[in-house]
Enzyme design. Structure first.
Site, PDB file in Angstrom:
ATOM      1  N   GLY A   1       0.861  -1.493  -0.090  1.00  0.00           N
ATOM      2  CA  GLY A   1       0.052  -0.634  -0.344  1.00  0.00           C
ATOM      3  C   GLY A   1       0.735   1.258   0.335  1.00  0.00           C
ATOM      4  O   GLY A   1       2.165   1.048  -0.194  1.00  0.00           O
ATOM      5  N   ARG A   2       0.509   2.099   0.332  1.00  0.00           N
ATOM      6  CA  ARG A   2       1.138   3.667   0.715  1.00  0.00           C
ATOM      7  C   ARG A   2       1.964   3.878   1.843  1.00  0.00           C
ATOM      8  O   ARG A   2       2.784   4.172   1.996  1.00  0.00           O
ATOM      9  CB  ARG A   2       0.136   4.910   0.163  1.00  0.00           C
ATOM     10  CG  ARG A   2      -0.189   5.069  -1.079  1.00  0.00           C
ATOM     11  CD  ARG A   2      -0.815   6.373  -1.199  1.00  0.00           C
ATOM     12  NE  ARG A   2      -1.680   6.498  -1.035  1.00  0.00           N
ATOM     13  CZ  ARG A   2      -2.662   7.124  -0.348  1.00  0.00           C
ATOM     14  NH1 ARG A   2      -1.553   8.563   0.104  1.00  0.00           N
ATOM     15  NH2 ARG A   2      -3.602   7.794   0.059  1.00  0.00           N
TER      16      ARG A   2
ATOM     17  N   GLU B   1       6.154   3.729   1.996  1.00  0.00           N
ATOM     18  CA  GLU B   1       6.771   5.061   1.427  1.00  0.00           C
ATOM     19  C   GLU B   1       7.176   6.018   2.244  1.00  0.00           C
ATOM     20  O   GLU B   1       7.930   6.788   2.168  1.00  0.00           O
ATOM     21  CB  GLU B   1       5.873   5.363   0.341  1.00  0.00           C
ATOM     22  CG  GLU B   1       6.286   6.894  -0.389  1.00  0.00           C
ATOM     23  CD  GLU B   1       4.964   7.586  -1.285  1.00  0.00           C
ATOM     24  OE1 GLU B   1       6.016   7.882  -2.411  1.00  0.00           O
ATOM     25  OE2 GLU B   1       4.252   7.622  -0.990  1.00  0.00           O
TER      26      GLU B   1
ATOM     27  N   CYS C   1       4.105  -6.971  -2.157  1.00  0.00           N
ATOM     28  CA  CYS C   1       3.774  -5.403  -2.693  1.00  0.00           C
ATOM     29  C   CYS C   1       4.875  -4.022  -2.198  1.00  0.00           C
ATOM     30  O   CYS C   1       6.125  -4.586  -2.172  1.00  0.00           O
ATOM     31  CB  CYS C   1       2.755  -4.594  -2.921  1.00  0.00           C
ATOM     32  SG  CYS C   1       1.440  -3.903  -4.254  1.00  0.00           S
ATOM     33  N   HIS C   2       4.802  -3.147  -1.876  1.00  0.00           N
ATOM     34  CA  HIS C   2       5.247  -1.718  -1.133  1.00  0.00           C
ATOM     35  C   HIS C   2       6.181  -1.970  -0.395  1.00  0.00           C
ATOM     36  O   HIS C   2       6.912  -1.220  -0.422  1.00  0.00           O
ATOM     37  CB  HIS C   2       4.359  -0.463  -1.473  1.00  0.00           C
ATOM     38  CG  HIS C   2       4.048  -0.774  -2.708  1.00  0.00           C
ATOM     39  ND1 HIS C   2       3.025  -0.534  -3.884  1.00  0.00           N
ATOM     40  CD2 HIS C   2       4.471   0.749  -4.179  1.00  0.00           C
ATOM     41  CE1 HIS C   2       3.181   0.200  -5.129  1.00  0.00           C
ATOM     42  NE2 HIS C   2       3.874   0.846  -4.946  1.00  0.00           N
TER      43      HIS C   2
ATOM     44  N   TYR D   1       5.688  -5.278  -5.988  1.00  0.00           N
ATOM     45  CA  TYR D   1       5.064  -4.712  -7.022  1.00  0.00           C
ATOM     46  C   TYR D   1       5.840  -3.876  -7.676  1.00  0.00           C
ATOM     47  O   TYR D   1       6.835  -3.940  -8.420  1.00  0.00           O
ATOM     48  CB  TYR D   1       4.209  -2.926  -6.759  1.00  0.00           C
ATOM     49  CG  TYR D   1       3.454  -2.785  -7.024  1.00  0.00           C
ATOM     50  CD1 TYR D   1       2.211  -2.790  -7.746  1.00  0.00           C
ATOM     51  CD2 TYR D   1       3.997  -0.869  -8.176  1.00  0.00           C
ATOM     52  CE1 TYR D   1       1.287  -2.664  -8.999  1.00  0.00           C
ATOM     53  CE2 TYR D   1       3.331  -0.572  -9.216  1.00  0.00           C
ATOM     54  CZ  TYR D   1       1.972  -1.029  -9.519  1.00  0.00           C
ATOM     55  OH  TYR D   1       0.672  -0.701 -10.346  1.00  0.00           O
TER      56      TYR D   1
END
Length: 199
Positions: free
Chosen positions: A89-90, A93, A119-120, A139
């Site tokens: 997800g975000r 980050e 993923c992320h 990802y």
């Protein structure tokens, strides 16, 4: 199977499936999962995002559920945990900007404990400088990040010693199965099979 203590790193706009499914699945098979987020305590929530793949050049994003944390981040002692889970997800980050998150992550690699990232989530691994010489995935747009951190890229669920990685939530069945194998978790399917219906 003995229950293991697993740490799960969450954050605002973590991907909905990638935090909910591992949390629930690992608890279901008997492990104790502590879901934490920097600057948050047990009972606080993180909003989630639903990322989907609908034919665009990148994923789409929609509002998800509120994910409730069940442990205080400030109380985390990584030495007390057997394994680490990093959803995508975000959230990764910005989570990678916390020194404490990177220190926690490094502990699991230094002690050769199982780590699952999807993923992320590999953004945190790259920032923690733990990918040198490792083979992993994430990802697809993060291939450059992985290679820049010294890792070798694959396009599929990958296990490299104690590290298990997947590209996104569609990988859950294989990714979670590989992580359970890494944990040494054995599931007796005879105990979980549904009873036959009476004729």
């Amino acid at each position: 199977m003995s229950a293991q203590q697993i740490l799960l790193l969450a954050g605002d706009y973590v991907e909905d499936y990638e935090v909910m499914v591992p949390f629930q699945a690992l608890e279901m098979v008997g492990h104790d999962v502590h879901a934490v987020c920097p600057e948050r305590s047990a009972g606080d929530t993180c909003p989630t995002a639903v990322h989907d793949f609908e034919g665009d050049q990148t994923y789409t994003e929609k509002p998800g559920h509120n994910f409730e944390l069940n442990h205080d981040f400030d109380a985390v002692d990584p030495a007390e945990y057997d394994a680490l889970v990093i959803p995508g997800g975000r959230a990764p980050e910005y989570l990678r900007t916390y020194d404490e998150v990177l220190e926690i992550t490094r502990h699991f690699f230094e002690e050769d404990k199982p780590v699952a990232a999807v993923c992320h989530g590999v953004q945190i691994l790259a920032a923690a400088d733990v990918l040198e010489g490792r083979t992993c995935t994430g990802y697809p747009a993060l291939e450059a990040d992985v290679r820049g951190a010294g890792g070798d890229w694959t396009g599929e669920v990958t296990r490299d010693e104690n590290l298990v990685t997947g590209q996104a939530w569609p990988d859950h069945p294989e990714w979670l199965a590989e992580f359970l194998a890494c944990l040494g978790t054995e599931i007796d399917h005879a105990d979980t099979a549904p009873a036959a219906a009476d004729d």
